[in-house]
Design an enzyme around this catalytic site. Structure first.
Site, PDB file in Angstrom:
ATOM      1  N   GLY A 192       0.788  -1.238   0.000  1.00  0.00           N
ATOM      2  CA  GLY A 192       0.000   0.000   0.000  1.00  0.00           C
ATOM      3  C   GLY A 192       0.815   1.280   0.000  1.00  0.00           C
ATOM      4  O   GLY A 192       0.301   2.339   0.369  1.00  0.00           O
TER       5      GLY A 192
ATOM      6  N   LYS B 228     -16.810 -15.114  -8.911  1.00  0.00           N
ATOM      7  CA  LYS B 228     -16.194 -13.796  -9.068  1.00  0.00           C
ATOM      8  C   LYS B 228     -17.268 -12.718  -9.188  1.00  0.00           C
ATOM      9  O   LYS B 228     -17.110 -11.600  -8.681  1.00  0.00           O
ATOM     10  CB  LYS B 228     -15.304 -13.815 -10.321  1.00  0.00           C
ATOM     11  CG  LYS B 228     -14.652 -12.501 -10.616  1.00  0.00           C
ATOM     12  CD  LYS B 228     -13.549 -12.641 -11.641  1.00  0.00           C
ATOM     13  CE  LYS B 228     -13.019 -11.274 -11.998  1.00  0.00           C
ATOM     14  NZ  LYS B 228     -11.676 -11.274 -12.513  1.00  0.00           N
TER      15      LYS B 228
ATOM     16  N   MET C 199      -4.067  -7.326  -7.117  1.00  0.00           N
ATOM     17  CA  MET C 199      -3.516  -8.432  -7.911  1.00  0.00           C
ATOM     18  C   MET C 199      -4.591  -9.311  -8.547  1.00  0.00           C
ATOM     19  O   MET C 199      -4.439 -10.533  -8.625  1.00  0.00           O
ATOM     20  CB  MET C 199      -2.594  -9.278  -7.006  1.00  0.00           C
ATOM     21  CG  MET C 199      -1.431  -8.497  -6.426  1.00  0.00           C
ATOM     22  SD  MET C 199      -0.415  -7.689  -7.686  1.00  0.00           S
ATOM     23  CE  MET C 199       0.484  -9.120  -8.277  1.00  0.00           C
TER      24      MET C 199
ATOM     25  N   ASN D 261      -4.982   2.047 -13.389  1.00  0.00           N
ATOM     26  CA  ASN D 261      -4.013   1.150 -12.760  1.00  0.00           C
ATOM     27  C   ASN D 261      -2.598   1.714 -12.926  1.00  0.00           C
ATOM     28  O   ASN D 261      -2.333   2.485 -13.847  1.00  0.00           O
ATOM     29  CB  ASN D 261      -4.088  -0.228 -13.427  1.00  0.00           C
ATOM     30  CG  ASN D 261      -3.166  -1.245 -12.776  1.00  0.00           C
ATOM     31  OD1 ASN D 261      -3.030  -1.298 -11.549  1.00  0.00           O
ATOM     32  ND2 ASN D 261      -2.510  -2.069 -13.589  1.00  0.00           N
TER      33      ASN D 261
ATOM     34  N   HIS E 188       1.434   0.229 -13.189  1.00  0.00           N
ATOM     35  CA  HIS E 188       2.162  -1.019 -13.427  1.00  0.00           C
ATOM     36  C   HIS E 188       3.656  -0.719 -13.513  1.00  0.00           C
ATOM     37  O   HIS E 188       4.061   0.245 -14.172  1.00  0.00           O
ATOM     38  CB  HIS E 188       1.667  -1.656 -14.734  1.00  0.00           C
ATOM     39  CG  HIS E 188       2.292  -2.978 -15.000  1.00  0.00           C
ATOM     40  ND1 HIS E 188       1.896  -4.137 -14.349  1.00  0.00           N
ATOM     41  CD2 HIS E 188       3.316  -3.345 -15.822  1.00  0.00           C
ATOM     42  CE1 HIS E 188       2.643  -5.144 -14.768  1.00  0.00           C
ATOM     43  NE2 HIS E 188       3.505  -4.690 -15.655  1.00  0.00           N
TER      44      HIS E 188
HETATM   45  C1  GRF Z   1       3.466  -1.396  -7.465  1.00  0.00           C
HETATM   46  O1  GRF Z   1       4.739  -1.683  -7.981  1.00  0.00           O
HETATM   47  C2  GRF Z   1       2.452  -1.284  -8.560  1.00  0.00           C
HETATM   48  O2  GRF Z   1       2.966  -0.752  -9.735  1.00  0.00           O
HETATM   49  C3  GRF Z   1       2.060  -2.714  -8.775  1.00  0.00           C
HETATM   50  O3  GRF Z   1       2.039  -3.280  -7.489  1.00  0.00           O
HETATM   51  C4  GRF Z   1       2.948  -2.572  -6.646  1.00  0.00           C
HETATM   52  C5  GRF Z   1       2.192  -2.115  -5.439  1.00  0.00           C
HETATM   53  O4  GRF Z   1       3.033  -1.540  -4.468  1.00  0.00           O
HETATM   54  N1  GRF Z   1       0.827  -2.820  -9.502  1.00  0.00           N
HETATM   55  P1  GRF Z   1       2.401  -0.886  -3.161  1.00  0.00           P
HETATM   56  O5  GRF Z   1       1.514  -1.952  -2.517  1.00  0.00           O
HETATM   57  O6  GRF Z   1       1.615   0.313  -3.577  1.00  0.00           O
HETATM   58  O7  GRF Z   1       3.569  -0.552  -2.304  1.00  0.00           O
END
Ligand code: GRF
Length: 189
Positions: free
Chosen positions: A15, A68, A93, A110, A112
């Site tokens: 987070g 789901k 995820m 999102n 990534h």
């Molecule tokens: C980040 O690297 C984001 O890009 C990916 O998951 C990670 C989450 O990190 N989708 P955090 O939980 O916000 O520290």
């Protein structure tokens, strides 16, 4: 000042992006309010971070639902109760299904940790290191039904620290926190 935009942040892990967004809101740098944090992992550290910030958490384990669709319907009810207008994924995820995609068309974003379309899916940083790329990066994009495939909003390159995953990961996270803030400032309406 224009109306404050109600958002929900979805996260499955640490987070740090949630916290960076919340702190940018507190500094007046994003015109939004996080009404709800949604997690599929009740034990995730993001829950602790949300508590510290006094933000309500919906922690729903998919395994407690028959399908789901039922799982996402439960999330949708919570979002509607809070009148959430945008969904901000930050390390969530799971693929988002039609139960949420339809009511939130073009309103789900999102982040990534790669320069998409390279290295979609899990462990993008590991994929980049395995390929020994010299430059990777961060992408903010709209969410569609695919895996990290929606239209791109913003990207920034990050130099890979040769053979050093931890240092590369730190550099990526620092850029993520900045880029997500900038992208949300421009996109949330
Ligand atoms: C980040 O690297 C984001 O890009 C990916 O998951 C990670 C989450 O990190 N989708 P955090 O939980 O916000 O520290």
């Amino acid at each position: 000042m224009s109306n404050i935009v109600s958002i929900a942040v979805f996260a499955s892990g640490s987070g740090s992006n949630f916290q960076a967004i919340q702190e940018a809101i507190e500094r007046g740098e994003i015109n939004a309010k996080i009404e709800l944090v949604v997690t599929d992992k009740p034990g995730a550290y993001v829950v602790e971070r949300a508590k510290v910030k006094n933000i309500p958490v919906a922690a729903l384990s998919p395994k407690n639902f028959d399908s789901k669709v039922a799982y996402e319907q439960a999330i949708l009810s919570k979002l509607q109760e809070c009148e959430v207008k945008w969904i901000v994924l930050a390390g969530y995820m799971r693929l988002i299904g039609n139960t949420l995609l339809d009511p939130y068309a073009s309103k789900i974003i999102n982040i990534h940790p790669s320069l998409l379309p390279s290295f979609p899916g899990k462990d993008a940083i590991g994929q980049a290191m395995d390929h020994r790329v010299k430059v990777t990066g961060v992408t903010v994009h709209y969410v569609d039904a695919g895996m990290d495939t929606g239209p791109i909003i913003a990207q920034r390159a990050v130099t890979v620290v040769d053979g050093d995953r931890e240092a590369t990961e730190q550099a990526i996270h620092a850029i993520e926190h900045e880029l997500y803030k900038e992208a949300l400032q421009k996109t949330l309406t």
